[in-house]
Scaffold this motif. Structure first.
Motif, PDB file in Angstrom:
ATOM      1  N   ALA A 173       0.848  -1.195   0.000  1.00 60.31           N
ATOM      2  CA  ALA A 173       0.000   0.000   0.000  1.00 60.31           C
ATOM      3  C   ALA A 173       0.885   1.248   0.000  1.00 60.31           C
ATOM      4  CB  ALA A 173      -0.897  -0.007   1.227  1.00 60.31           C
ATOM      5  N   GLU A 174       0.385   2.331  -0.586  1.00 60.59           N
ATOM      6  CA  GLU A 174       1.171   3.573  -0.669  1.00 60.59           C
ATOM      7  C   GLU A 174       0.464   4.720   0.049  1.00 60.59           C
ATOM      8  OE1 GLU A 174       2.682   4.752  -4.493  1.00 60.59           O
ATOM      9  OE2 GLU A 174       2.952   2.677  -5.134  1.00 60.59           O
ATOM     10  N   GLN A 175       1.263   5.779   0.323  1.00 61.06           N
ATOM     11  CA  GLN A 175       0.716   6.994   0.935  1.00 61.06           C
ATOM     12  C   GLN A 175       0.193   7.930  -0.156  1.00 61.06           C
ATOM     13  OE1 GLN A 175       0.130   8.064   3.909  1.00 61.06           O
ATOM     14  NE2 GLN A 175       1.297   6.682   5.224  1.00 61.06           N
ATOM     15  N   TYR A 176      -0.971   8.524   0.096  1.00 60.13           N
ATOM     16  CA  TYR A 176      -1.537   9.497  -0.846  1.00 60.13           C
ATOM     17  C   TYR A 176      -1.964  10.733  -0.074  1.00 60.13           C
ATOM     18  CZ  TYR A 176      -1.886   5.478  -3.987  1.00 60.13           C
ATOM     19  OH  TYR A 176      -1.606   4.386  -4.769  1.00 60.13           O
ATOM     20  N   LEU A 177      -1.748  11.883  -0.715  1.00 60.87           N
ATOM     21  CA  LEU A 177      -2.305  13.114  -0.180  1.00 60.87           C
ATOM     22  C   LEU A 177      -3.408  13.504  -1.161  1.00 60.87           C
ATOM     23  CD1 LEU A 177      -2.185  15.290   1.985  1.00 60.87           C
ATOM     24  CD2 LEU A 177      -0.643  16.574   0.511  1.00 60.87           C
ATOM     25  N   ILE A 178      -4.640  13.463  -0.675  1.00 56.55           N
ATOM     26  CA  ILE A 178      -5.782  13.664  -1.566  1.00 56.55           C
ATOM     27  C   ILE A 178      -6.499  14.946  -1.157  1.00 56.55           C
ATOM     28  CG2 ILE A 178      -7.921  12.631  -2.418  1.00 56.55           C
ATOM     29  CD1 ILE A 178      -6.811   9.894  -1.439  1.00 56.55           C
ATOM     30  N   SER A 179      -6.653  15.848  -2.129  1.00 57.58           N
ATOM     31  CA  SER A 179      -7.375  17.088  -1.842  1.00 57.58           C
ATOM     32  C   SER A 179      -8.688  17.061  -2.626  1.00 57.58           C
ATOM     33  CB  SER A 179      -6.511  18.275  -2.265  1.00 57.58           C
ATOM     34  OG  SER A 179      -7.316  19.406  -2.426  1.00 57.58           O
ATOM     35  N   GLN A 259      -1.731  13.472  -4.766  1.00 61.78           N
ATOM     36  CA  GLN A 259      -0.275  13.427  -4.801  1.00 61.78           C
ATOM     37  C   GLN A 259       0.133  12.072  -4.243  1.00 61.78           C
ATOM     38  OE1 GLN A 259       1.628  16.943  -4.066  1.00 61.78           O
ATOM     39  NE2 GLN A 259       3.509  15.973  -4.723  1.00 61.78           N
ATOM     40  N   ARG A 260       0.929  11.336  -5.031  1.00 61.08           N
ATOM     41  CA  ARG A 260       1.381  10.031  -4.544  1.00 61.08           C
ATOM     42  C   ARG A 260       2.887  10.039  -4.384  1.00 61.08           C
ATOM     43  NH1 ARG A 260       0.466   6.264  -9.925  1.00 61.08           N
ATOM     44  NH2 ARG A 260       1.031   7.830 -11.469  1.00 61.08           N
ATOM     45  N   GLU A 261       3.449   8.943  -3.911  1.00 61.57           N
ATOM     46  CA  GLU A 261       4.877   8.916  -3.585  1.00 61.57           C
ATOM     47  C   GLU A 261       5.768   9.085  -4.810  1.00 61.57           C
ATOM     48  OE1 GLU A 261       5.649   5.412  -1.167  1.00 61.57           O
ATOM     49  OE2 GLU A 261       3.870   5.805   0.040  1.00 61.57           O
ATOM     50  N   HIS A 262       5.351   8.516  -5.936  1.00 59.22           N
ATOM     51  CA  HIS A 262       6.191   8.640  -7.139  1.00 59.22           C
ATOM     52  C   HIS A 262       5.347   8.435  -8.393  1.00 59.22           C
ATOM     53  CE1 HIS A 262       5.876   4.350  -6.492  1.00 59.22           C
ATOM     54  NE2 HIS A 262       6.511   4.501  -5.339  1.00 59.22           N
ATOM     55  N   ALA A 263       5.908   8.777  -9.546  1.00 57.57           N
ATOM     56  CA  ALA A 263       5.243   8.539 -10.822  1.00 57.57           C
ATOM     57  C   ALA A 263       5.039   7.042 -10.996  1.00 57.57           C
ATOM     58  CB  ALA A 263       6.108   9.083 -11.954  1.00 57.57           C
ATOM     59  N   GLY A 264       4.101   6.663 -11.853  1.00 54.88           N
ATOM     60  CA  GLY A 264       3.885   5.232 -12.069  1.00 54.88           C
ATOM     61  C   GLY A 264       2.605   4.976 -12.810  1.00 54.88           C
ATOM     62  N   PRO A 265       2.137   3.717 -12.776  1.00 53.98           N
ATOM     63  CA  PRO A 265       0.956   3.362 -13.561  1.00 53.98           C
ATOM     64  C   PRO A 265      -0.340   3.974 -13.024  1.00 53.98           C
ATOM     65  CG  PRO A 265       1.848   1.410 -12.425  1.00 53.98           C
ATOM     66  CD  PRO A 265       2.748   2.554 -12.101  1.00 53.98           C
ATOM     67  N   VAL A 266      -1.241   4.273 -13.937  1.00 54.65           N
ATOM     68  CA  VAL A 266      -2.625   4.630 -13.602  1.00 54.65           C
ATOM     69  C   VAL A 266      -3.485   3.858 -14.607  1.00 54.65           C
ATOM     70  CG1 VAL A 266      -2.045   6.967 -12.830  1.00 54.65           C
ATOM     71  CG2 VAL A 266      -2.739   6.598 -15.207  1.00 54.65           C
ATOM     72  N   HIS A 267      -4.789   3.830 -14.378  1.00 55.14           N
ATOM     73  CA  HIS A 267      -5.657   3.309 -15.445  1.00 55.14           C
ATOM     74  C   HIS A 267      -6.758   4.323 -15.668  1.00 55.14           C
ATOM     75  CE1 HIS A 267      -9.029   2.094 -12.847  1.00 55.14           C
ATOM     76  NE2 HIS A 267      -8.091   1.818 -11.959  1.00 55.14           N
ATOM     77  N   VAL A 268      -7.100   4.519 -16.929  1.00 51.27           N
ATOM     78  CA  VAL A 268      -8.135   5.473 -17.316  1.00 51.27           C
ATOM     79  C   VAL A 268      -9.122   4.701 -18.186  1.00 51.27           C
ATOM     80  CG1 VAL A 268      -8.603   7.642 -18.499  1.00 51.27           C
ATOM     81  CG2 VAL A 268      -6.484   7.373 -17.203  1.00 51.27           C
ATOM     82  N   ASP A 269     -10.334   4.467 -17.655  1.00 45.54           N
ATOM     83  CA  ASP A 269     -11.317   3.612 -18.337  1.00 45.54           C
ATOM     84  C   ASP A 269     -10.688   2.280 -18.754  1.00 45.54           C
ATOM     85  OD1 ASP A 269     -13.498   5.222 -18.013  1.00 45.54           O
ATOM     86  OD2 ASP A 269     -13.391   6.152 -19.993  1.00 45.54           O
ATOM     87  N   GLY A 270      -9.919   1.708 -17.847  1.00 46.86           N
ATOM     88  CA  GLY A 270      -9.353   0.389 -18.102  1.00 46.86           C
ATOM     89  C   GLY A 270      -8.056   0.376 -18.883  1.00 46.86           C
TER      90      GLY A 270
END
Length: 293
Positions: A173-179, A259-270
């Protein structure tokens, strides 16, 4: 003499793993010829549906139908939105998250009859770092899995599940700062999904009460959990009880920054993509015209 509506069917021949070459004949059989001038085109590569839709919109097509899965719908809808014309959907993918939400029949003949009836509604659309999405986007484990899966050539549900089990044991699991609308939340999460509609597809619900007509996005935070609770999480999503579960936190809003710890994968509509550590997400209420039953 009333003029006919020009309609283009953009067909993804490989979505959902079934051959589609006879689909134009099938559509032709049930489509109302009094109302529509129909054209058909097959996509040949990722991104092709987007190019075809852009071109068609500038050549006076009034309606563009995405015949495929969530990825095909995303490409077509992005251009339909840009040109302010009308989207139609023939759900031929494996998940069909958005189509299920809009009650578009899985039965192809019924879906074509719905296009004939031509009831047009408006739905919310959203952007994830300037990339449009209509159903769901997110990061964390599911994005990590999509990214790993796209490199794995043995596709199909069984392959996906097998890979999921391998990866879930190693994933941290990762740390996220969500606004969300100016309020900050600091969360450790297994995954963070931003939902416009309620489900991933196949009736797997991440946010059962989400709506594409409420002007809000649902930020769904899947909390870190012991691997023994994986079946519980799966059950929650299949049963549509995420709202009341203590494994998932859902916060609604319009303007979201993550804001997450580092760049990396995301998914957008799969679709698996790589993005930076900071992600900005906005909603455009009732901005897309779509044919619904």
């Amino acid at each position: 003499m009333h003029t006919k509506t020009n309609i283009l069917f953009i067909i993804n021949p490989i979505s959902g793993g079934r051959g589609k070459l006879r689909i134009p004949d099938f559509i032709d059989k049930y489509l109302d010829k009094e109302k529509f001038n129909a054209n058909f085109v097959f996509t040949e590569y990722v991104g092709h549906a987007s190019e075809l839709a852009d071109e068609a919109a500038s050549k006076n097509f009034d309606v563009i139908v995405a015949a495929g899965g969530d990825g095909t719908i995303n490409e077509v809808a992005t251009k339909v939105l840009k040109h302010n014309i009308v989207l139609g959907v023939l759900p031929l993918g494996s998940g069909n998250g958005l189509a299920r939400f809009l009650n578009i029949p899985k039965n192809l003949r019924h879906a074509i009859l719905a296009i004939n009836a031509f009831k047009v509604d408006r739905i919310d659309t959203a952007e994830f770092n300037n990339k449009c999405f209509f159903n769901l986007a997110g990061m964390g484990f599911d994005a990590h899995l999509s990214s790993a899966f796209s490199k794995d050539k043995k596709r199909g549900l069984a392959g996906y599940v097998k890979l999921g089990f391998q990866e879930v044991f190693n994933y941290k699991a990762e740390q996220y700062l969500i606004s969300i609308d100016g309020i900050d939340y600091k969360r450790k999460a297994f995954a963070v999904s931003v939902a416009n509609s309620s489900q991933y597809g196949n009736d797997v619900y991440i946010s059962p009460n989400a709506s594409v007509k409420d002007g809000l996005l649902d930020v769904c935070i899947i909390k870190p959990f012991s691997i023994l609770k994986l079946p519980v999480l799966s059950y929650i999503m299949l049963k549509g009880t995420a709202e009341t579960s203590d494994m998932i936190e859902i916060i609604r809003g319009k303007n979201i920054k993550i804001q997450r710890e580092h760049a990396g994968p995301v998914h957008v509509d799969g679709e698996p993509l790589q993005m930076g550590a900071e992600i900005e997400i906005n909603i455009s209420p009732l901005s897309l015209k779509v044919i619904v039953p």
